[in-house]
Design a protein around this motif. Structure first.
Motif, PDB file in Angstrom:
ATOM      1  N   GLN A  95       0.860  -1.186   0.000  1.00 48.53           N
ATOM      2  CA  GLN A  95       0.000   0.000   0.000  1.00 48.53           C
ATOM      3  C   GLN A  95       0.895   1.234   0.000  1.00 48.53           C
ATOM      4  O   GLN A  95       1.951   1.242   0.641  1.00 48.53           O
ATOM      5  N   PRO A  96       0.505   2.301  -0.717  1.00 48.26           N
ATOM      6  CA  PRO A  96       1.346   3.501  -0.785  1.00 48.26           C
ATOM      7  C   PRO A  96       1.770   3.994   0.595  1.00 48.26           C
ATOM      8  O   PRO A  96       0.975   4.056   1.529  1.00 48.26           O
ATOM      9  N   GLY A  97       3.064   4.308   0.720  1.00 47.64           N
ATOM     10  CA  GLY A  97       3.609   4.814   1.974  1.00 47.64           C
ATOM     11  C   GLY A  97       4.154   3.749   2.899  1.00 47.64           C
ATOM     12  O   GLY A  97       4.738   4.062   3.942  1.00 47.64           O
ATOM     13  N   GLN A  98       3.976   2.473   2.557  1.00 43.72           N
ATOM     14  CA  GLN A  98       4.442   1.398   3.437  1.00 43.72           C
ATOM     15  C   GLN A  98       5.940   1.155   3.290  1.00 43.72           C
ATOM     16  O   GLN A  98       6.556   1.519   2.283  1.00 43.72           O
ATOM     17  N   SER A  99       6.510   0.506   4.316  1.00 41.76           N
ATOM     18  CA  SER A  99       7.929   0.153   4.316  1.00 41.76           C
ATOM     19  C   SER A  99       8.085  -1.359   4.134  1.00 41.76           C
ATOM     20  O   SER A  99       7.122  -2.121   4.268  1.00 41.76           O
ATOM     21  N   PHE A 100       9.322  -1.781   3.832  1.00 45.23           N
ATOM     22  CA  PHE A 100       9.568  -3.214   3.656  1.00 45.23           C
ATOM     23  C   PHE A 100      11.011  -3.548   4.018  1.00 45.23           C
ATOM     24  O   PHE A 100      11.872  -2.657   4.162  1.00 45.23           O
ATOM     25  N   LYS A 101      11.248  -4.824   4.173  1.00 42.65           N
ATOM     26  CA  LYS A 101      12.605  -5.350   4.299  1.00 42.65           C
ATOM     27  C   LYS A 101      12.628  -6.743   3.701  1.00 42.65           C
ATOM     28  O   LYS A 101      11.586  -7.403   3.562  1.00 42.65           O
ATOM     29  N   LYS A 138      13.566  -2.342  11.090  1.00 40.86           N
ATOM     30  CA  LYS A 138      12.826  -2.717  12.294  1.00 40.86           C
ATOM     31  C   LYS A 138      11.331  -2.484  12.078  1.00 40.86           C
ATOM     32  O   LYS A 138      10.916  -1.391  11.723  1.00 40.86           O
ATOM     33  N   GLN A 139      10.563  -3.533  12.313  1.00 38.94           N
ATOM     34  CA  GLN A 139       9.099  -3.495  12.213  1.00 38.94           C
ATOM     35  C   GLN A 139       8.612  -2.868  10.907  1.00 38.94           C
ATOM     36  O   GLN A 139       7.846  -1.895  10.912  1.00 38.94           O
ATOM     37  N   PRO A 140       9.020  -3.437   9.781  1.00 40.16           N
ATOM     38  CA  PRO A 140       8.514  -2.943   8.496  1.00 40.16           C
ATOM     39  C   PRO A 140       7.057  -3.337   8.303  1.00 40.16           C
ATOM     40  O   PRO A 140       6.561  -4.278   8.938  1.00 40.16           O
ATOM     41  N   ASP A 141       6.377  -2.640   7.423  1.00 35.60           N
ATOM     42  CA  ASP A 141       4.993  -3.001   7.107  1.00 35.60           C
ATOM     43  C   ASP A 141       4.926  -4.309   6.333  1.00 35.60           C
ATOM     44  O   ASP A 141       3.993  -5.104   6.505  1.00 35.60           O
ATOM     45  N   VAL A 142       5.905  -4.532   5.472  1.00 34.15           N
ATOM     46  CA  VAL A 142       5.951  -5.744   4.655  1.00 34.15           C
ATOM     47  C   VAL A 142       7.319  -6.396   4.842  1.00 34.15           C
ATOM     48  O   VAL A 142       8.350  -5.753   4.625  1.00 34.15           O
ATOM     49  N   GLU A 143       7.316  -7.644   5.285  1.00 33.55           N
ATOM     50  CA  GLU A 143       8.574  -8.394   5.397  1.00 33.55           C
ATOM     51  C   GLU A 143       8.564  -9.511   4.357  1.00 33.55           C
ATOM     52  O   GLU A 143       7.734 -10.417   4.421  1.00 33.55           O
ATOM     53  N   LEU A 144       9.469  -9.422   3.408  1.00 32.56           N
ATOM     54  CA  LEU A 144       9.586 -10.435   2.373  1.00 32.56           C
ATOM     55  C   LEU A 144      10.605 -11.476   2.816  1.00 32.56           C
ATOM     56  O   LEU A 144      11.793 -11.182   2.980  1.00 32.56           O
ATOM     57  N   ARG A 145      10.145 -12.682   3.054  1.00 36.45           N
ATOM     58  CA  ARG A 145      11.039 -13.783   3.435  1.00 36.45           C
ATOM     59  C   ARG A 145      11.446 -14.564   2.194  1.00 36.45           C
ATOM     60  O   ARG A 145      10.581 -14.967   1.402  1.00 36.45           O
ATOM     61  N   VAL A 146      12.735 -14.779   2.064  1.00 34.82           N
ATOM     62  CA  VAL A 146      13.274 -15.569   0.957  1.00 34.82           C
ATOM     63  C   VAL A 146      14.111 -16.685   1.555  1.00 34.82           C
ATOM     64  O   VAL A 146      15.134 -16.426   2.199  1.00 34.82           O
ATOM     65  N   GLU A 147      13.678 -17.921   1.395  1.00 38.90           N
ATOM     66  CA  GLU A 147      14.423 -19.065   1.921  1.00 38.90           C
ATOM     67  C   GLU A 147      14.867 -19.943   0.765  1.00 38.90           C
ATOM     68  O   GLU A 147      14.037 -20.475   0.020  1.00 38.90           O
ATOM     69  N   VAL A 148      16.165 -20.067   0.625  1.00 38.53           N
ATOM     70  CA  VAL A 148      16.729 -20.916  -0.424  1.00 38.53           C
ATOM     71  C   VAL A 148      17.140 -22.228   0.216  1.00 38.53           C
ATOM     72  O   VAL A 148      18.060 -22.289   1.036  1.00 38.53           O
ATOM     73  N   ARG A 149      16.425 -23.290  -0.146  1.00 41.46           N
ATOM     74  CA  ARG A 149      16.669 -24.606   0.427  1.00 41.46           C
ATOM     75  C   ARG A 149      17.212 -25.539  -0.636  1.00 41.46           C
ATOM     76  O   ARG A 149      17.423 -25.144  -1.793  1.00 41.46           O
ATOM     77  N   LEU A 150      17.467 -26.771  -0.275  1.00 40.84           N
ATOM     78  CA  LEU A 150      18.087 -27.696  -1.219  1.00 40.84           C
ATOM     79  C   LEU A 150      17.190 -27.991  -2.411  1.00 40.84           C
ATOM     80  O   LEU A 150      17.667 -28.154  -3.536  1.00 40.84           O
ATOM     81  N   ASP A 151      15.874 -28.033  -2.188  1.00 41.51           N
ATOM     82  CA  ASP A 151      14.971 -28.444  -3.258  1.00 41.51           C
ATOM     83  C   ASP A 151      14.445 -27.281  -4.079  1.00 41.51           C
ATOM     84  O   ASP A 151      14.103 -27.434  -5.246  1.00 41.51           O
ATOM     85  N   ALA A 152      14.334 -26.079  -3.449  1.00 47.89           N
ATOM     86  CA  ALA A 152      13.715 -24.956  -4.139  1.00 47.89           C
ATOM     87  C   ALA A 152      13.909 -23.694  -3.298  1.00 47.89           C
ATOM     88  O   ALA A 152      14.493 -23.729  -2.207  1.00 47.89           O
ATOM     89  N   ALA A 153      13.384 -22.584  -3.810  1.00 50.97           N
ATOM     90  CA  ALA A 153      13.331 -21.348  -3.039  1.00 50.97           C
ATOM     91  C   ALA A 153      11.881 -21.093  -2.639  1.00 50.97           C
ATOM     92  O   ALA A 153      10.957 -21.378  -3.414  1.00 50.97           O
ATOM     93  N   TYR A 154      11.682 -20.551  -1.426  1.00 48.61           N
ATOM     94  CA  TYR A 154      10.345 -20.301  -0.904  1.00 48.61           C
ATOM     95  C   TYR A 154      10.222 -18.824  -0.539  1.00 48.61           C
ATOM     96  O   TYR A 154      11.052 -18.274   0.189  1.00 48.61           O
ATOM     97  N   LEU A 155       9.186 -18.188  -1.045  1.00 50.17           N
ATOM     98  CA  LEU A 155       8.981 -16.759  -0.860  1.00 50.17           C
ATOM     99  C   LEU A 155       7.661 -16.517  -0.138  1.00 50.17           C
ATOM    100  O   LEU A 155       6.651 -17.144  -0.455  1.00 50.17           O
ATOM    101  N   SER A 156       7.669 -15.584   0.803  1.00 51.20           N
ATOM    102  CA  SER A 156       6.427 -15.274   1.513  1.00 51.20           C
ATOM    103  C   SER A 156       6.459 -13.840   2.008  1.00 51.20           C
ATOM    104  O   SER A 156       7.530 -13.270   2.257  1.00 51.20           O
ATOM    105  N   VAL A 157       5.277 -13.253   2.180  1.00 47.55           N
ATOM    106  CA  VAL A 157       5.165 -11.880   2.693  1.00 47.55           C
ATOM    107  C   VAL A 157       4.225 -11.801   3.892  1.00 47.55           C
ATOM    108  O   VAL A 157       3.867 -10.726   4.333  1.00 47.55           O
ATOM    109  N   GLU A 158       3.828 -12.935   4.428  1.00 51.11           N
ATOM    110  CA  GLU A 158       2.925 -12.945   5.582  1.00 51.11           C
ATOM    111  C   GLU A 158       3.391 -13.991   6.567  1.00 51.11           C
ATOM    112  O   GLU A 158       3.682 -15.133   6.199  1.00 51.11           O
ATOM    113  N   THR A 159       3.484 -13.618   7.831  1.00 55.33           N
ATOM    114  CA  THR A 159       3.839 -14.553   8.891  1.00 55.33           C
ATOM    115  C   THR A 159       2.697 -14.584   9.898  1.00 55.33           C
ATOM    116  O   THR A 159       2.321 -13.543  10.447  1.00 55.33           O
ATOM    117  N   ILE A 160       2.152 -15.758  10.129  1.00 57.30           N
ATOM    118  CA  ILE A 160       1.001 -15.937  11.012  1.00 57.30           C
ATOM    119  C   ILE A 160       1.458 -16.652  12.279  1.00 57.30           C
ATOM    120  O   ILE A 160       2.134 -17.691  12.209  1.00 57.30           O
TER     121      ILE A 160
END
Length: 399
Positions: A95-101, A138-160
């Motif tokens: 959303q406009p004005g949001q931060s990320f890491k 610190k405490q971004p509005d959007v946190e993009l997780r990138v996990e590179v594992r042996l079988d593939a890469a996994y991307l997510s923007v939501e942690t529950i």
């Protein structure tokens, strides 16, 4: 993508804990047969195969042993693909004005970029695609997780956030003394959170206690089933015992002797069903039977560990948990139970063990316990069951 949390501290036992968690997840998702559960040492992956993602999310939040989880996209370990999918994910939620890491993790140490470089390069591509987005560590509005594992890469923007705790079944089995009140369902919930598989033991005294009171206890059990899949509910006939106690025991000791019989029966059921402990909802000082003196007199009939998860909590703390797990409204419905129908006007708050034992000599303890034990009934309760709602319409109108 499921993260384990406390399970990571289990050392050599870690594999058994993860395997139990995988079984519990499969049980929680039994209505979704296409989901593939793959449990590895530091992560669990659920491949949805077309199943409804939101329904899976709703059910995973109840499974003990999960610290957190994320809806994730699985992509090939190709940098251009990772960059493109990362940008698409952030654009979807930004959303406009949001931060990320970018929070990158690399378990495949042969991958061409290390963690620092992944953070830098993925972040660069996001900024190029969304020039107005702000970087905030610190405490971004959007946190993009990138996990590179042996079988593939996994991307997510939501942690529950998950339920935490330990997988149910990793700490053995216990018998929960379930009345119809506020405290015992909370005690059952807290025991399950520490990995205990519970079976609910409910004492039933017709005609003094009604079918509605019994169904209320079953519905309280239903509220606990999402955390484990199903729970064995054990109904124990208690009328004869209570009538004998009423007829032969002094008024001040009615509650003490009643609770001693309940403890004997629960322990006998525990032994028969290979449990390791008894669990109840006693809170110190809350009622006459929950003073240290009363607990001592009642506990004397067994050497089995008695777990009291709410023993140091005040009523407001217990109610807060009951409201969170949705048992409070049911628990306060005004149906009688075994502990209230013969409650004396002035119960002993400091009963003496020797007096309780002396009064019990007036009763045939062994025969009474055995007849109640022989009359018990066991049924499996699941999250789809409903008991009070199944009553005739006139009862629904009463509610």
């Amino acid at each position: 993508m499921v993260r384990y949390g406390e399970l990571s501290t289990k050392g050599k036992n870690r594999k058994q804990f993860i395997q139990q968690l995988a079984r519990n997840v499969r049980a929680a998702l039994q209505a979704h047969p296409n989901v593939k559960v793959s449990a590895m040492r530091d992560r669990m992956h659920l491949i949805l195969n077309g199943e409804n993602g939101q329904e899976i999310i709703d059910k995973l939040q109840y499974v003990f042993g999960i610290q957190s989880f994320s809806p994730a996209v699985k992509v090939e370990k190709d940098l251009d693909t990772i960059y493109a999918q990362s940008v698409a994910l952030v654009q979807k939620v930004y959303q406009p004005g949001q931060s990320f890491k970018v929070n990158a993790r690399r378990s495949d140490h042969e991958f061409e970029l290390d963690t620092f470089a992944l953070n830098r390069e993925v972040g660069y591509h996001v900024i190029q695609a969304i020039p107005d987005i702000k970087v905030q560590m610190k405490q971004p509005d959007v946190e993009l997780r990138v996990e590179v594992r042996l079988d593939a890469a996994y991307l997510s923007v939501e942690t529950i956030k998950g339920a935490g705790g330990l997988p149910v079944g990793t700490s053995g089995r216990g018998m929960l003394m379930l009345s119809g009140g506020i405290d015992s369902p909370v005690a059952g919930y807290l025991a399950m959170k520490r990995g205990v598989e519970i079976e609910a033991v409910h004492f039933y005294s017709p005609p003094y206690t009604s079918e509605q009171a019994l169904n209320k206890a079953k519905d309280l059990t239903v509220k606990l089933t999402p955390y484990v899949g199903n729970i064995q509910f054990i109904t124990v006939p208690f009328t004869e015992i209570q009538e004998e106690i009423k007829a032969h025991i002094p008024s001040g000791y009615l509650m003490t002797v009643t609770r001693r019989f309940m403890m004997r029966l629960t322990d006998k059921i525990r032994e028969e069903r290979k449990g390791l402990a008894i669990i109840n909802g006693e809170s110190l000082g809350q009622v006459a039977s929950q003073t240290l003196e009363s607990m001592t007199a009642i506990n004397a009939v067994t050497n089995t560990p008695v777990i009291r998860p709410v023993v140091t909590m005040d009523k407001n703390e217990i109610i807060e948990i009951a409201e969170r797990i949705d048992t409070f409204d049911l628990a306060v419905m005004p149906f009688e139970d075994c502990c209230t129908i013969f409650a004396p006007p002035a119960p002993k708050t400091k009963p003496r063990l020797d007096k309780a034992e002396e009064y019990e000599k007036r009763l045939d303890i062994e025969a009474l316990v055995q007849r109640a034990f022989d009359g018990m009934q066991v049924e499996s309760i699941s999250s789809t069951d409903s008991f009070l709602n199944a009553q005739p319409k006139e009862f629904e109108d009463l509610l």
